[in-house]
Scaffold this motif. Structure first.
Motif, PDB file in Angstrom:
ATOM      1  N   MET A   3       0.817  -1.210   0.000  1.00 31.38           N
ATOM      2  CA  MET A   3       0.000   0.000   0.000  1.00 31.38           C
ATOM      3  C   MET A   3       0.855   1.266   0.000  1.00 31.38           C
ATOM      4  O   MET A   3       0.514   2.261  -0.632  1.00 31.38           O
ATOM      5  CB  MET A   3      -0.919   0.000   1.219  1.00 31.38           C
ATOM      6  CG  MET A   3      -2.162  -0.860   1.054  1.00 31.38           C
ATOM      7  SD  MET A   3      -3.243  -0.275  -0.282  1.00 31.38           S
ATOM      8  CE  MET A   3      -3.735   1.325   0.362  1.00 31.38           C
ATOM      9  N   SER A   4       1.971   1.242   0.720  1.00 34.29           N
ATOM     10  CA  SER A   4       2.755   2.469   0.917  1.00 34.29           C
ATOM     11  C   SER A   4       3.883   2.650  -0.085  1.00 34.29           C
ATOM     12  O   SER A   4       4.551   3.684  -0.075  1.00 34.29           O
ATOM     13  CB  SER A   4       3.350   2.469   2.333  1.00 34.29           C
ATOM     14  OG  SER A   4       4.255   1.389   2.512  1.00 34.29           O
ATOM     15  N   VAL A   5       4.117   1.673  -0.969  1.00 31.66           N
ATOM     16  CA  VAL A   5       5.277   1.740  -1.860  1.00 31.66           C
ATOM     17  C   VAL A   5       5.166   2.873  -2.875  1.00 31.66           C
ATOM     18  O   VAL A   5       6.179   3.349  -3.394  1.00 31.66           O
ATOM     19  CB  VAL A   5       5.446   0.393  -2.602  1.00 31.66           C
ATOM     20  CG1 VAL A   5       4.337   0.180  -3.628  1.00 31.66           C
ATOM     21  CG2 VAL A   5       6.813   0.301  -3.263  1.00 31.66           C
ATOM     22  N   ALA A   6       3.959   3.353  -3.138  1.00 30.99           N
ATOM     23  CA  ALA A   6       3.787   4.385  -4.157  1.00 30.99           C
ATOM     24  C   ALA A   6       4.488   5.686  -3.776  1.00 30.99           C
ATOM     25  O   ALA A   6       5.145   6.315  -4.613  1.00 30.99           O
ATOM     26  CB  ALA A   6       2.304   4.637  -4.399  1.00 30.99           C
ATOM     27  N   LEU A   7       4.352   6.101  -2.525  1.00 33.80           N
ATOM     28  CA  LEU A   7       4.915   7.394  -2.130  1.00 33.80           C
ATOM     29  C   LEU A   7       6.440   7.447  -2.249  1.00 33.80           C
ATOM     30  O   LEU A   7       6.976   8.400  -2.831  1.00 33.80           O
ATOM     31  CB  LEU A   7       4.464   7.749  -0.712  1.00 33.80           C
ATOM     32  CG  LEU A   7       3.118   8.476  -0.624  1.00 33.80           C
ATOM     33  CD1 LEU A   7       2.766   8.775   0.829  1.00 33.80           C
ATOM     34  CD2 LEU A   7       3.134   9.764  -1.429  1.00 33.80           C
ATOM     35  N   PRO A   8       7.195   6.474  -1.708  1.00 36.71           N
ATOM     36  CA  PRO A   8       8.645   6.547  -1.911  1.00 36.71           C
ATOM     37  C   PRO A   8       9.052   6.472  -3.374  1.00 36.71           C
ATOM     38  O   PRO A   8      10.021   7.121  -3.788  1.00 36.71           O
ATOM     39  CB  PRO A   8       9.190   5.352  -1.107  1.00 36.71           C
ATOM     40  CG  PRO A   8       8.025   4.485  -0.832  1.00 36.71           C
ATOM     41  CD  PRO A   8       6.843   5.373  -0.804  1.00 36.71           C
ATOM     42  N   CYS A   9       8.317   5.693  -4.177  1.00 40.68           N
ATOM     43  CA  CYS A   9       8.628   5.607  -5.611  1.00 40.68           C
ATOM     44  C   CYS A   9       8.414   6.946  -6.305  1.00 40.68           C
ATOM     45  O   CYS A   9       9.287   7.441  -7.028  1.00 40.68           O
ATOM     46  CB  CYS A   9       7.765   4.530  -6.272  1.00 40.68           C
ATOM     47  SG  CYS A   9       8.298   2.838  -5.979  1.00 40.68           S
ATOM     48  N   LEU A  10       7.258   7.562  -6.094  1.00 38.39           N
ATOM     49  CA  LEU A  10       6.916   8.798  -6.776  1.00 38.39           C
ATOM     50  C   LEU A  10       7.752   9.968  -6.259  1.00 38.39           C
ATOM     51  O   LEU A  10       8.203  10.815  -7.044  1.00 38.39           O
ATOM     52  CB  LEU A  10       5.427   9.094  -6.608  1.00 38.39           C
ATOM     53  CG  LEU A  10       4.484   8.093  -7.279  1.00 38.39           C
ATOM     54  CD1 LEU A  10       3.034   8.392  -6.917  1.00 38.39           C
ATOM     55  CD2 LEU A  10       4.655   8.114  -8.791  1.00 38.39           C
ATOM     56  N   THR A  11       7.970  10.025  -4.940  1.00 36.93           N
ATOM     57  CA  THR A  11       8.763  11.103  -4.369  1.00 36.93           C
ATOM     58  C   THR A  11      10.199  11.061  -4.886  1.00 36.93           C
ATOM     59  O   THR A  11      10.756  12.074  -5.330  1.00 36.93           O
ATOM     60  CB  THR A  11       8.757  11.016  -2.832  1.00 36.93           C
ATOM     61  OG1 THR A  11       7.418  11.141  -2.361  1.00 36.93           O
ATOM     62  CG2 THR A  11       9.603  12.124  -2.224  1.00 36.93           C
ATOM     63  N   THR A  12      10.804   9.882  -4.843  1.00 39.85           N
ATOM     64  CA  THR A  12      12.176   9.739  -5.315  1.00 39.85           C
ATOM     65  C   THR A  12      12.273   9.986  -6.814  1.00 39.85           C
ATOM     66  O   THR A  12      13.222  10.625  -7.287  1.00 39.85           O
ATOM     67  CB  THR A  12      12.710   8.340  -4.977  1.00 39.85           C
ATOM     68  OG1 THR A  12      12.509   8.060  -3.593  1.00 39.85           O
ATOM     69  CG2 THR A  12      14.185   8.234  -5.298  1.00 39.85           C
ATOM     70  N   PHE A  69       7.277  11.531   3.374  1.00 36.69           N
ATOM     71  CA  PHE A  69       7.378  11.428   1.921  1.00 36.69           C
ATOM     72  C   PHE A  69       6.511  12.475   1.222  1.00 36.69           C
ATOM     73  O   PHE A  69       6.904  13.036   0.196  1.00 36.69           O
ATOM     74  CB  PHE A  69       6.986  10.029   1.461  1.00 36.69           C
ATOM     75  CG  PHE A  69       8.020   8.987   1.765  1.00 36.69           C
ATOM     76  CD1 PHE A  69       9.329   9.135   1.333  1.00 36.69           C
ATOM     77  CD2 PHE A  69       7.705   7.861   2.501  1.00 36.69           C
ATOM     78  CE1 PHE A  69      10.293   8.192   1.622  1.00 36.69           C
ATOM     79  CE2 PHE A  69       8.663   6.899   2.792  1.00 36.69           C
ATOM     80  CZ  PHE A  69       9.960   7.068   2.358  1.00 36.69           C
ATOM     81  N   VAL A  70       5.339  12.748   1.773  1.00 40.45           N
ATOM     82  CA  VAL A  70       4.480  13.789   1.205  1.00 40.45           C
ATOM     83  C   VAL A  70       5.167  15.146   1.290  1.00 40.45           C
ATOM     84  O   VAL A  70       5.158  15.932   0.329  1.00 40.45           O
ATOM     85  CB  VAL A  70       3.119  13.819   1.932  1.00 40.45           C
ATOM     86  CG1 VAL A  70       2.344  15.085   1.571  1.00 40.45           C
ATOM     87  CG2 VAL A  70       2.295  12.597   1.570  1.00 40.45           C
ATOM     88  N   LEU A  71       5.808  15.418   2.428  1.00 38.18           N
ATOM     89  CA  LEU A  71       6.487  16.698   2.607  1.00 38.18           C
ATOM     90  C   LEU A  71       7.670  16.837   1.652  1.00 38.18           C
ATOM     91  O   LEU A  71       7.834  17.875   0.984  1.00 38.18           O
ATOM     92  CB  LEU A  71       6.965  16.824   4.054  1.00 38.18           C
ATOM     93  CG  LEU A  71       7.762  18.095   4.401  1.00 38.18           C
ATOM     94  CD1 LEU A  71       6.908  19.338   4.170  1.00 38.18           C
ATOM     95  CD2 LEU A  71       8.261  18.046   5.833  1.00 38.18           C
ATOM     96  N   LEU A  72       8.516  15.808   1.565  1.00 36.48           N
ATOM     97  CA  LEU A  72       9.686  15.868   0.686  1.00 36.48           C
ATOM     98  C   LEU A  72       9.275  16.025  -0.772  1.00 36.48           C
ATOM     99  O   LEU A  72       9.861  16.825  -1.515  1.00 36.48           O
ATOM    100  CB  LEU A  72      10.532  14.605   0.866  1.00 36.48           C
ATOM    101  CG  LEU A  72      11.229  14.440   2.217  1.00 36.48           C
ATOM    102  CD1 LEU A  72      11.946  13.098   2.282  1.00 36.48           C
ATOM    103  CD2 LEU A  72      12.203  15.576   2.465  1.00 36.48           C
ATOM    104  N   GLY A  73       8.279  15.257  -1.202  1.00 36.02           N
ATOM    105  CA  GLY A  73       7.823  15.361  -2.578  1.00 36.02           C
ATOM    106  C   GLY A  73       7.209  16.714  -2.885  1.00 36.02           C
ATOM    107  O   GLY A  73       7.427  17.285  -3.965  1.00 36.02           O
ATOM    108  N   SER A  74       6.456  17.251  -1.940  1.00 37.31           N
ATOM    109  CA  SER A  74       5.822  18.559  -2.141  1.00 37.31           C
ATOM    110  C   SER A  74       6.864  19.662  -2.234  1.00 37.31           C
ATOM    111  O   SER A  74       6.734  20.596  -3.038  1.00 37.31           O
ATOM    112  CB  SER A  74       4.845  18.842  -0.998  1.00 37.31           C
ATOM    113  OG  SER A  74       3.817  17.876  -0.960  1.00 37.31           O
TER     114      SER A  74
END
Length: 379
Positions: free
Chosen positions: A154-163, A226-231
């Motif tokens: 479920m959580s793998v999307a955020l680290p993938c998209l952020t990175t 991850f939301v903060l870093l990506g934003s």
């Protein structure tokens, strides 16, 4: 009723085995005389097994999920549409990523090749994880996976998209030769190191929460990070977009001006015999614009994740979410993830798209040069 009721759990099996083992030991101790087994012994044994089963039943999934039996009845065919549509969409990401990696690996003299391959590998990981999850047991509704593995899916999307967005940002900065920090920060080794650390943090939080559900807020911390870093990365790109695009347009105009100047009448053509006068296609400008769209998509995805964190879909509450509301939220979030991943894949495919056009334009330039040499032969 929770998702653990759908199948016989390991705790249920342990309770039954414990009951059988205890009765066997009592039978062996009394020499097989069952009449000597006291009622209290049987009652205590049954109570112990019941406590074990109840403990497992009360251990809910960290993030609230609907009452699966009741929800699937309400959804009907909409449940199959939900999971298999998403499974097919993320399978498309897997196919595109593999094709991009193969084609990129065949390119020569591309300095940014490791960056583009890293982008495609990240999207490949996202597509594989989502496809497996949707095809096998979507949202772990049948309790097929251990909780820790289900959390990771479920959580793998955020680290993938952020990175991936950070790597894409670094790639465009490198291509435009714009300096906003030390080049070492955007080196491929540093970016790969950041990628590995991000996945280690995410996987560690998922595994720990899978074993100790009382630390479920660790998932919230990782998701928020991850939301903060990506934003921040997306906001930085939006702020720098105008400068990047202006530099790209200016450089292209300069190349065109120099090309026209070199082809003026009266200039010696001996220096250009056999050469190819190539004006780079505006692929860089296209990539910058598409990445701007990706930044906006990331903000939408981040907003949905923040809503999920603070609403009845997050770990801050133990309430059972309403079936259709949960279905709609999950579908919207997955579609935003897919759209952002496809946008990143499109930008990551620009190198061989540019090379294809370069080959066709070069052939045209060669033919033009040859015809001019025939009309005006050199002495």
């Amino acid at each position: 009723m929770t998702q653990q009721k759908n199948s016989l759990s390991s705790w249920d099996k342990f309770g039954h085995l414990y009951l059988i083992f205890t009765m066997t030991m009592v039978w062996a101790t009394t020499g097989g005389r069952t009449d000597s087994v006291s009622y209290d012994t049987v009652q205590n044994t049954s109570t112990t097994a019941a406590v074990i089963n109840a403990t497992k039943e009360d251990e809910a999934f960290a993030e609230p999920v609907p009452d699966w039996d009741d929800a699937k009845v309400k959804w009907g065919v909409a449940w199959e549409i939900h999971i298999y549509t998403l499974a097919v969409l993320f399978t498309i990401i897997v196919i595109f990523a593999i094709v991009n990696i193969i084609r990129l690996s065949r390119l020569k003299y591309l300095q940014s090749k490791p960056y583009f391959i890293t982008l495609n590998v990240l999207m490949l990981i996202l597509g594989v994880a989502r496809s497996i999850y949707m095809y096998s047991d979507a949202y772990n509704s049948n309790n097929l996976f251990p909780n820790g593995l289900a959390y990771f899916f479920m959580s793998v999307a955020l680290p993938c998209l952020t990175t991936a967005f950070f790597v894409l940002f670094a790639t465009l900065l490198k291509a435009s030769q714009m300096k906003i920090a030390s080049p070492k920060i955007f080196s491929i080794r540093v970016l790969i190191g950041i990628t590995v650390v991000n996945f280690l943090i995410s996987a560690s939080a998922d595994i720990i929460t899978g074993f100790y559900s009382e630390v479920k807020y660790l998932l919230l911390v990782c998701q928020g990070t991850f939301v903060l870093l990506g934003s921040v990365s997306a906001a930085a790109y939006i702020l720098l977009f105008r400068r990047l695009y202006t530099m790209t347009v200016t450089n292209r105009k300069e190349v065109i001006r120099m090309s026209i100047s070199n082809n003026r009448p009266g200039r010696k053509k001996a220096a250009y015999r056999g050469s190819v006068h190539y004006i780079p296609p505006p692929r860089m400008g296209v990539a910058l614009k598409i990445t701007l769209a990706a930044a906006i998509e990331f903000f939408i995805t981040a907003a949905l994740n923040i809503y999920g964190m603070v609403s009845e879909f997050g770990v801050l509450t133990n309430e059972t979410p309403e079936a259709w509301k949960w279905w709609s939220y999950q579908l919207g979030t997955r579609l935003c993830e897919w759209s952002l991943a496809m946008t990143i894949l499109f930008v990551a495919s620009q190198p061989f798209r540019s090379q294809s056009r370069r080959i066709s334009m070069s052939r045209g330039s060669v033919m033009t040069t040859m015809s001019e040499d025939e009309k005006n032969p050199l002495p």
